[in-house]
Design an enzyme around this catalytic site. Structure first.
Site, PDB file in Angstrom:
ATOM      1  N   ASP A 230       0.806  -1.229   0.000  1.00  0.00           N
ATOM      2  CA  ASP A 230       0.000   0.000   0.000  1.00  0.00           C
ATOM      3  C   ASP A 230       0.830   1.265   0.000  1.00  0.00           C
ATOM      4  OD1 ASP A 230      -2.598  -0.694  -0.284  1.00  0.00           O
ATOM      5  OD2 ASP A 230      -3.018  -0.868   1.872  1.00  0.00           O
ATOM      6  N   LYS A 233      -0.298   4.679  -1.159  1.00  0.00           N
ATOM      7  CA  LYS A 233      -1.207   5.558  -0.417  1.00  0.00           C
ATOM      8  C   LYS A 233      -0.562   6.901  -0.065  1.00  0.00           C
ATOM      9  CE  LYS A 233      -4.506   2.260   1.562  1.00  0.00           C
ATOM     10  NZ  LYS A 233      -4.918   1.546   2.799  1.00  0.00           N
ATOM     11  N   HIS A 258      -3.998   4.237  -5.717  1.00  0.00           N
ATOM     12  CA  HIS A 258      -2.848   3.890  -4.857  1.00  0.00           C
ATOM     13  C   HIS A 258      -2.095   2.687  -5.425  1.00  0.00           C
ATOM     14  CE1 HIS A 258      -5.465   0.820  -2.894  1.00  0.00           C
ATOM     15  NE2 HIS A 258      -4.349   0.268  -2.476  1.00  0.00           N
ATOM     16  N   HIS A 284      -2.547  -5.961  -6.097  1.00  0.00           N
ATOM     17  CA  HIS A 284      -3.175  -6.605  -4.936  1.00  0.00           C
ATOM     18  C   HIS A 284      -4.677  -6.367  -4.835  1.00  0.00           C
ATOM     19  CE1 HIS A 284      -2.320  -2.640  -3.100  1.00  0.00           C
ATOM     20  NE2 HIS A 284      -3.261  -2.926  -2.224  1.00  0.00           N
TER      21      HIS A 284
END
Ligand code: C2E
Ligand code: SIN
Ligand code: SIN
Ligand code: FE
Length: 386
Positions: A230, A233, A258, A284
């Site tokens: 992540d 982000k 993201h 993902h």
């Protein structure tokens, strides 16, 4: 074979050795490669490479015990190995059991019967001893003068490759550390327990990979790469990331980016590990049935690493409180994962998740304590450092 042929043969092997060894930057693999080559070149039964650990004043080596690898440590000055390291002299003995310097500890551990030993110091270009090379049980005869010369030559080639690999590992470790810090910064904004979350993702993903029977090397890749999923982000505005309620359709479109930001951040890196991390960051949120984002990839178009992290990520997101939702009971989260098999998730990965669920639950229960550092990651980094 005539003597000339034999020499030519050995020369060819040495040239090959020099080439192969200079390309390998993974220390563990390099040591295996060296040991393997030495066995062939010297026609002996076993070869151990001991590396000097200046912090503890010991020499360490990996030995195979059945299918497992165990690290053994010999104090500087003890045994044949320790003697070679402290004196800098080559030792060539016909029968180890007749030599009082020999320690039987390793034979006892491995069940191996050492007979002849040829041990030479590993010296770097500066002449410092960085370890010891030990060849054991030459077929038929004891080691001769030729063998000594060859092992000394090999050891000077190996020493520089080993130092390079050590340097490379310490570099990539500090790079990794930097990246983890970046990941923490990226995620800090939307979760209080970022450290726990990252550790969960890392451990769950590794457990699932294990459940799938993936090779150790790939399990390690996913263990290190998954916490970065992540990282993109960082590019998402607070107003969206921290919104305490449901996102509008428009906001969610922004949020989806993201994945693209993450792959852009990671994909230029040369390291193999970051290449894996890039795939994970980019894919993902793809779904097995092709309904995910950003590219609506389907089935095995989605990298396996990403299919694994996706299960780990959703399971953990469900079990943790978010600004936009309360936490779920793990049992309910598990049922959700099973229901989504073949829809969001790869059925094979879901099956592996089911297999290791007991372990995952243990990790989940462990992680409820507050922490400000990243215990999991710090530990992993140490482990990596032998
Ligand atoms: P996240 O909170 O870490 O959630 C990761 C993924 O876990 C989600 O990906 C989703 O697949 C799953 N998930 C999380 N909570 C729930 C839930 O209550 N029910 C179900 N069925 N699945 C859940 P997704 O949906 O692509 O979201 C990506 C990220 O976007 C989330 O990461 C979160 O940061 C943000 N987000 C998604 N929806 C909202 C929302 O309504 N409000 C806010 N503030 N952020 C949201
Ligand atoms: C010794 O150095 O004394 C024993 C080392 C070995 O068996 O590998
Ligand atoms: C997470 O916070 O681990 C997953 C959230 C996401 O990427 O959407
Ligand atoms: Fe995500």
């Amino acid at each position: 074979m005539t003597r000339a042929e034999e020499l030519e043969n050995r020369l060819r092997q040495l040239v090959y050795f020099g080439g192969a060894v200079s390309k390998e930057t993974n220390l563990t693999k390099l040591l295996e490669l060296i040991a393997d080559q030495v066995k062939t070149i010297l026609n002996c039964d076993r070869c151990s490479v001991f590396i000097m650990d200046r912090q503890t004043n010991e020499l360490w080596s990996k030995v195979a015990l059945g299918m497992q690898h165990t690290e053994i440590r010999v104090p500087f000055g003890k045994g044949i190995v320790g003697h070679v390291a402290s004196s800098g002299q080559t030792v060539n003995i016909k029968d180890a059991y007749q030599d009082e310097r020999f320690t039987h500890d390793i034979d006892r551990l491995t069940g191996y019967r050492t007979r002849s030993i040829l041990a030479v110091p590993l010296k770097n270009v500066g002449g410092s001893i960085i370890g010891v090379f030990e060849a054991m049980n030459k077929a038929g005869l004891p080691f001769d003068g030729d063998d000594e010369g060859i092992l000394q030559l090999i050891s000077s080639l190996a020493a520089s490759a080993i130092e390079n690999a050590q340097l490379y590992e310490s570099l990539s470790k500090s790079q990794l550390e930097t990246i983890y810090r970046l990941a923490v910064t990226a995620e800090y904004r939307d979760q209080q327990d970022t450290a726990i979350h990252l550790r969960h993702i890392s451990e769950y993903s590794a457990l699932i990979a294990q459940g799938l029977g993936m090779p150790e090397r790939e399990i390690e890749n996913i263990r290190y790469a998954s916490p970065l999923h992540d990282i993109g982000k960082v590019g998402i505005a607070d107003a969206i990331l921290l919104k305490p309620g449901k996102l509008t359709a428009e906001e969610f479109e922004e949020m989806k980016k993201h994945t693209i930001y993450g792959s852009k951040i990671l994909c230029n890196a040369e390291s193999h590990l970051l290449q894996v991390a890039c795939k994970v960051a980019g894919s993902h949120h793809e779904k097995f049935d092709g309904s995910g984002y950003p590219s609506r990839l389907k089935g095995d178009q989605i990298p396996l690493y990403a299919r694994i992290v996706s299960v780990a990520d959703v399971f953990d997101a469900l079990c943790m409180p978010r600004v936009y939702k309360p936490k779920w009971d793990p049992e309910k989260a598990r049922e959700y994962i099973l229901e989504e098999s073949g829809k969001s998730f790869d059925p094979v990965v879901v099956e592996a998740f089911g297999k290791v669920y007991g372990e995952i639950l243990k990790m989940h229960a462990l992680g409820d304590g507050k922490s400000t550092i990243i215990p999991g990651i710090t530990r992993e980094l140490h482990r990596h450092n032998f």
